[in-house]
Design a protein around this motif. Structure first.
Motif, PDB file in Angstrom:
ATOM      1  N   VAL A 228       0.875  -1.122  -0.036  1.00 48.43           N
ATOM      2  CA  VAL A 228      -0.013  -0.135  -0.059  1.00 48.43           C
ATOM      3  C   VAL A 228       0.805   1.176  -0.152  1.00 48.43           C
ATOM      4  CG1 VAL A 228      -2.054  -1.331   1.081  1.00 48.43           C
ATOM      5  CG2 VAL A 228      -0.093   0.175   2.665  1.00 48.43           C
ATOM      6  N   LEU A 229       2.194   1.240   0.317  1.00 45.21           N
ATOM      7  CA  LEU A 229       2.953   2.385   0.444  1.00 45.21           C
ATOM      8  C   LEU A 229       3.595   2.659  -0.988  1.00 45.21           C
ATOM      9  CD1 LEU A 229       5.326   1.613   3.475  1.00 45.21           C
ATOM     10  CD2 LEU A 229       3.881   3.608   3.024  1.00 45.21           C
ATOM     11  N   LYS A 230       3.534   4.251  -1.248  1.00 45.37           N
ATOM     12  CA  LYS A 230       3.870   4.690  -2.545  1.00 45.37           C
ATOM     13  C   LYS A 230       5.464   4.357  -2.496  1.00 45.37           C
ATOM     14  CE  LYS A 230       0.561   8.547  -2.424  1.00 45.37           C
ATOM     15  NZ  LYS A 230       0.645   9.993  -2.265  1.00 45.37           N
ATOM     16  N   PRO A 231       5.962   4.358  -3.751  1.00 41.08           N
ATOM     17  CA  PRO A 231       7.562   4.231  -3.912  1.00 41.08           C
ATOM     18  C   PRO A 231       8.080   5.653  -3.088  1.00 41.08           C
ATOM     19  CG  PRO A 231       6.400   3.722  -5.929  1.00 41.08           C
ATOM     20  CD  PRO A 231       5.190   4.045  -5.106  1.00 41.08           C
ATOM     21  N   GLY A 232       8.981   5.164  -2.113  1.00 44.38           N
ATOM     22  CA  GLY A 232       9.608   6.476  -1.406  1.00 44.38           C
ATOM     23  C   GLY A 232       8.809   6.545  -0.037  1.00 44.38           C
ATOM     24  N   GLY A 233       7.782   5.619   0.092  1.00 46.87           N
ATOM     25  CA  GLY A 233       6.896   5.863   1.207  1.00 46.87           C
ATOM     26  C   GLY A 233       7.659   4.908   2.394  1.00 46.87           C
ATOM     27  N   ASN A 314      17.336   2.344  19.375  1.00 43.86           N
ATOM     28  CA  ASN A 314      16.788   1.567  20.515  1.00 43.86           C
ATOM     29  C   ASN A 314      16.376   2.899  21.640  1.00 43.86           C
ATOM     30  OD1 ASN A 314      17.375  -0.957  20.469  1.00 43.86           O
ATOM     31  ND2 ASN A 314      19.404  -0.800  21.281  1.00 43.86           N
ATOM     32  N   LEU A 315      15.344   2.683  22.453  1.00 35.99           N
ATOM     33  CA  LEU A 315      14.914   3.560  23.235  1.00 35.99           C
ATOM     34  C   LEU A 315      15.028   3.118  24.669  1.00 35.99           C
ATOM     35  CD1 LEU A 315      11.495   4.859  21.283  1.00 35.99           C
ATOM     36  CD2 LEU A 315      13.847   5.903  21.205  1.00 35.99           C
ATOM     37  N   THR A 316      15.588   3.820  25.613  1.00 34.32           N
ATOM     38  CA  THR A 316      15.558   3.533  26.849  1.00 34.32           C
ATOM     39  C   THR A 316      16.384   2.208  27.148  1.00 34.32           C
ATOM     40  OG1 THR A 316      13.423   4.580  27.303  1.00 34.32           O
ATOM     41  CG2 THR A 316      14.438   3.255  29.334  1.00 34.32           C
ATOM     42  N   GLY A 317      17.500   1.978  26.397  1.00 34.29           N
ATOM     43  CA  GLY A 317      18.411   0.794  26.248  1.00 34.29           C
ATOM     44  C   GLY A 317      17.972  -0.366  25.696  1.00 34.29           C
ATOM     45  N   GLY A 318      16.716  -0.040  25.025  1.00 34.62           N
ATOM     46  CA  GLY A 318      16.433  -1.303  24.192  1.00 34.62           C
ATOM     47  C   GLY A 318      14.998  -1.821  24.708  1.00 34.62           C
ATOM     48  N   VAL A 319      14.227  -1.134  25.673  1.00 35.78           N
ATOM     49  CA  VAL A 319      13.030  -1.425  26.321  1.00 35.78           C
ATOM     50  C   VAL A 319      12.048  -1.240  25.129  1.00 35.78           C
ATOM     51  CG1 VAL A 319      11.023  -0.737  27.735  1.00 35.78           C
ATOM     52  CG2 VAL A 319      13.463  -0.695  28.743  1.00 35.78           C
ATOM     53  N   ALA A 320      12.220  -0.401  24.163  1.00 34.72           N
ATOM     54  CA  ALA A 320      11.375  -0.328  23.145  1.00 34.72           C
ATOM     55  C   ALA A 320      12.415   0.191  21.989  1.00 34.72           C
ATOM     56  CB  ALA A 320      10.535   0.853  23.194  1.00 34.72           C
ATOM     57  N   ALA A 321      11.969  -0.018  20.610  1.00 30.76           N
ATOM     58  CA  ALA A 321      12.922   0.223  19.694  1.00 30.76           C
ATOM     59  C   ALA A 321      12.025   1.034  18.550  1.00 30.76           C
ATOM     60  CB  ALA A 321      13.681  -0.908  18.941  1.00 30.76           C
ATOM     61  N   ILE A 322      12.637   1.610  17.659  1.00 30.38           N
ATOM     62  CA  ILE A 322      11.855   2.153  16.373  1.00 30.38           C
ATOM     63  C   ILE A 322      12.442   1.553  15.157  1.00 30.38           C
ATOM     64  CG2 ILE A 322      11.541   4.174  14.952  1.00 30.38           C
ATOM     65  CD1 ILE A 322      11.592   5.711  17.308  1.00 30.38           C
ATOM     66  N   HIS A 323      11.879   0.993  14.365  1.00 31.01           N
ATOM     67  CA  HIS A 323      12.332   0.293  13.003  1.00 31.01           C
ATOM     68  C   HIS A 323      11.558   1.016  11.880  1.00 31.01           C
ATOM     69  CE1 HIS A 323      13.700  -3.016  15.652  1.00 31.01           C
ATOM     70  NE2 HIS A 323      14.413  -3.377  14.689  1.00 31.01           N
ATOM     71  N   LYS A 324      12.640   1.306  10.867  1.00 31.00           N
ATOM     72  CA  LYS A 324      11.717   1.898   9.729  1.00 31.00           C
ATOM     73  C   LYS A 324      12.388   1.041   8.390  1.00 31.00           C
ATOM     74  CE  LYS A 324      12.081   6.460  11.746  1.00 31.00           C
ATOM     75  NZ  LYS A 324      12.684   7.923  11.854  1.00 31.00           N
ATOM     76  N   GLY A 325      11.307   1.497   7.241  1.00 27.02           N
ATOM     77  CA  GLY A 325      11.750   0.739   5.902  1.00 27.02           C
ATOM     78  C   GLY A 325      11.325   1.614   5.070  1.00 27.02           C
ATOM     79  N   VAL A 326      11.995   1.848   3.882  1.00 23.52           N
ATOM     80  CA  VAL A 326      11.645   2.629   2.764  1.00 23.52           C
ATOM     81  C   VAL A 326      11.212   1.853   1.512  1.00 23.52           C
ATOM     82  CG1 VAL A 326      12.209   4.646   1.078  1.00 23.52           C
ATOM     83  CG2 VAL A 326      12.812   4.534   3.590  1.00 23.52           C
ATOM     84  N   LYS A 327      10.184   2.169   0.910  1.00 19.34           N
ATOM     85  CA  LYS A 327       9.759   1.383  -0.433  1.00 19.34           C
ATOM     86  C   LYS A 327      10.444   1.967  -1.273  1.00 19.34           C
ATOM     87  CE  LYS A 327       6.001  -0.034  -3.091  1.00 19.34           C
ATOM     88  NZ  LYS A 327       4.638  -0.211  -3.308  1.00 19.34           N
ATOM     89  N   PRO A 328      11.351   1.296  -1.970  1.00 16.53           N
ATOM     90  CA  PRO A 328      12.397   1.738  -3.309  1.00 16.53           C
ATOM     91  C   PRO A 328      11.311   2.403  -4.238  1.00 16.53           C
ATOM     92  CG  PRO A 328      12.865  -0.471  -2.778  1.00 16.53           C
ATOM     93  CD  PRO A 328      11.609  -0.201  -2.021  1.00 16.53           C
ATOM     94  N   LEU A 329      12.092   3.494  -4.777  1.00 14.28           N
ATOM     95  CA  LEU A 329      11.376   4.021  -5.843  1.00 14.28           C
ATOM     96  C   LEU A 329      11.169   3.248  -7.077  1.00 14.28           C
ATOM     97  CD1 LEU A 329      13.215   7.586  -5.734  1.00 14.28           C
ATOM     98  CD2 LEU A 329      11.150   7.122  -4.967  1.00 14.28           C
ATOM     99  N   SER A 330      10.215   3.306  -7.943  1.00 13.66           N
ATOM    100  CA  SER A 330      10.297   2.579  -9.006  1.00 13.66           C
ATOM    101  C   SER A 330      11.375   2.656 -10.006  1.00 13.66           C
ATOM    102  CB  SER A 330       8.897   2.920  -9.875  1.00 13.66           C
ATOM    103  OG  SER A 330       7.693   2.840  -8.926  1.00 13.66           O
ATOM    104  N   ARG A 331      11.791   1.506 -10.576  1.00 12.83           N
ATOM    105  CA  ARG A 331      12.827   1.638 -11.639  1.00 12.83           C
ATOM    106  C   ARG A 331      12.377   2.272 -12.904  1.00 12.83           C
ATOM    107  NH1 ARG A 331      13.803  -3.038  -8.669  1.00 12.83           N
ATOM    108  NH2 ARG A 331      15.839  -3.440  -7.817  1.00 12.83           N
ATOM    109  N   VAL A 332      12.963   3.032 -13.323  1.00 10.22           N
ATOM    110  CA  VAL A 332      12.678   3.551 -14.581  1.00 10.22           C
ATOM    111  C   VAL A 332      12.943   2.780 -15.839  1.00 10.22           C
ATOM    112  CG1 VAL A 332      13.079   5.513 -16.201  1.00 10.22           C
ATOM    113  CG2 VAL A 332      13.384   5.873 -13.755  1.00 10.22           C
TER     114      VAL A 332
END
Length: 332
Positions: A228-233, A314-332
Motif C-alpha cells: 500500500v505504500l507509495k514508492p519512497g513511502g 533503541n529507546l531507553t536501552g532497548g526497552v522499546a525500539a524504532i524500526h523503519k523501512g523505505v519502499k524503493p522508488l520505481s525503476r525507470v
C-alpha cells in the motif's frame, strides 16, 4: 484483612485464558520464557498452522479472537496499560517517534513566481496508522503536520481490527480539532489483509506502534505495508523490544513479570490480559531479526551499515525500539 473473593461466575476472558494459570509466578514465567526462547522455531512462514499467544502455542485461527478479547478488555484503560508497561515513558517514546518522521507537507512557495525546488513536496500526505485504535499516534501525527509544518491538509486513516479500540479513539478525537473532518477517519480492518479502499501505492507513511507483536502473521502485515505504500513511502514501527544491558534487562523482566500483572489486577481488575501482554513482549523478535524481516519483503533499511550492523533505534536501552523501512522508488 484477607481479600474478598467474588462468588460471581468467571468472565468469558478469564475462561479463555484460564489455561495459563500455572505460569503466574515470576520464576515460572522467566524459566518458561528462557525455554521457549531457546526452543522456539525461527520466523514462521505464512502457512504455519500454529502461532504463539504469550507463552502458549495455539492454532493460528484462534489468535485473532484471543487478542481481540484482550484489547476489548483493556480498551478503556489503554493509557494505564501503557503507563504500566513502560513506567510512563511511552508518551516520550511516541513524541520522539513522530518527530523522527516529521509528518506533513512542506508549505507551498510563497510567490507564484518562485519556482518549486526539485524534489520539494507540496501535496498533502496520506498516512495510515495501523493498530492505532485509540488515536494516540494519529493525533500526534496531525498535530506535528499542522503546528510544525504548517500543513492543514494531510490526513490520517486510523485502522484497527478491534471495534472497542476504535470506539475509544473516536471518543477521544472529540477533544481534538480533527473530529468530523476529512483529516481523520477510522477503519475497522485486519492489517494482514487490508480492504480495497487502501489501494496499492496509495499511502505516504505507514505507522504501527505497540501493535504488530500481537498480529497472527506479522510478515503478512509487512507485505501489506509494502503493497500500500507509495514508492519512497515509509514504514515505521515502534514496539517493545529487547534490553541490551544485562542489569537493566534483569530489573525490567522482574518488573514486567512480577509487578505488571498484579498491578493490572488492582488497577483494571484484569490480571490475565496484562500477563499476556508482558509475555507477548518476551516473544517478540530481537532488534536485528525484526530488521531483517522488514528487509525480507523489499524495504530498504535506513541506518544499516555495510557490515550489517544497525538499522534500528533503541529507546531507553532497548526497552522499546524504532524500526523503519523505505519502499524503493520505481525503476525507470
Amino acid at each position: 484483612m484477607p481479600p474478598r473473593v467474588s462468588a460471581s461466575a468467571p468472565s468469558p476472558l478469564r475462561k479463555l485464558l484460564a489455561i495459563r494459570q500455572p505460569y503466574r509466578c515470576l520464576s515460572c514465567s522467566l524459566r518458561l520464557s528462557q525455554a521457549q526462547t531457546q526452543s522456539a522455531p525461527q520466523p514462521q512462514n505464512a502457512s504455519s498452522q500454529t502461532t504463539h499467544f504469550g507463552f502458549q502455542e495455539i492454532s493460528s485461527s484462534d489468535k485473532s479472537s484471543r487478542v481481540s478479547s484482550v484489547f476489548s478488555s483493556v480498551a478503556s484503560s489503554y493509557d494505564t496499560m501503557n503507563d504500566l508497561m513502560s513506567l510512563g515513558i511511552h508518551r516520550l517514546w511516541k513524541d520522539h517517534f513522530v518527530r523522527s518522521l516529521n509528518p506533513g507537507s512542506k508549505p507551498l512557495p510563497q510567490s507564484p513566481t518562485t519556482p518549486e525546488k526539485e524534489g520539494q513536496r507540496t501535496e498533502p500526505w496520506t498516512m495510515l496508522d495501523i493498530a492505532g485504535g485509540t488515536g494516540d499516534i494519529a493525533f500526534r501525527l496531525l498535530d506535528h503536520a499542522t503546528l510544525i509544518n504548517n500543513d492543514h491538509s494531510s490526513r490520517v486513516i486510523v485502522s484497527d481490527i478491534n471495534p472497542a479500540m476504535l470506539s475509544e479513539g473516536r471518543k477521544r478525537s472529540f477533544s481534538t480539532p480533527y473530529a468530523n473532518t476529512p483529516r481523520l477517519s477510522f477503519l475497522e480492518a485486519n492489517a494482514e489483509s487490508l480492504p480495497p479502499e487502501i489501494g496499492d501505492n496509495s499511502i505516504d507513511l505507514y505507522t504501527v506502534a505497540f501493535g504488530i507483536r500481537n498480529f497472527t502473521h506479522p510478515q503478512k502485515a509487512l507485505a501489506e505495508a509494502y503493497r500500500v505504500l507509495k514508492p519512497g513511502g515509509v514504514f515505521a514501527c515502534l514496539e517493545f523490544s529487547k534490553v541490551e544491558n544485562n542489569l537493566l534487562n534483569a530489573l525490567y523482566k522482574r518488573w514486567s513479570f512480577a509487578a505488571i500483572p498484579i498491578i493490572g489486577q488492582l488497577v483494571a481488575g484484569d490480571r490475565d490480559s496484562y500477563q499476556y501482554l508482558v509475555e507477548s513482549i518476551e516473544r517478540f523478535p530481537r532488534q536485528r531479526e525484526w530488521r531483517d524481516r522488514i528487509a525480507e519483503v523489499g524495504f530498504m533499511i535506513p541506518g544499516m551499515g555495510e557490515n550489517g550492523d544497525g538499522g534500528w533505534e533503541n529507546l531507553t536501552g532497548g526497552v522499546a525500539a524504532i524500526h523503519k523501512g523505505v519502499k524503493p522508488l520505481s525503476r525507470v
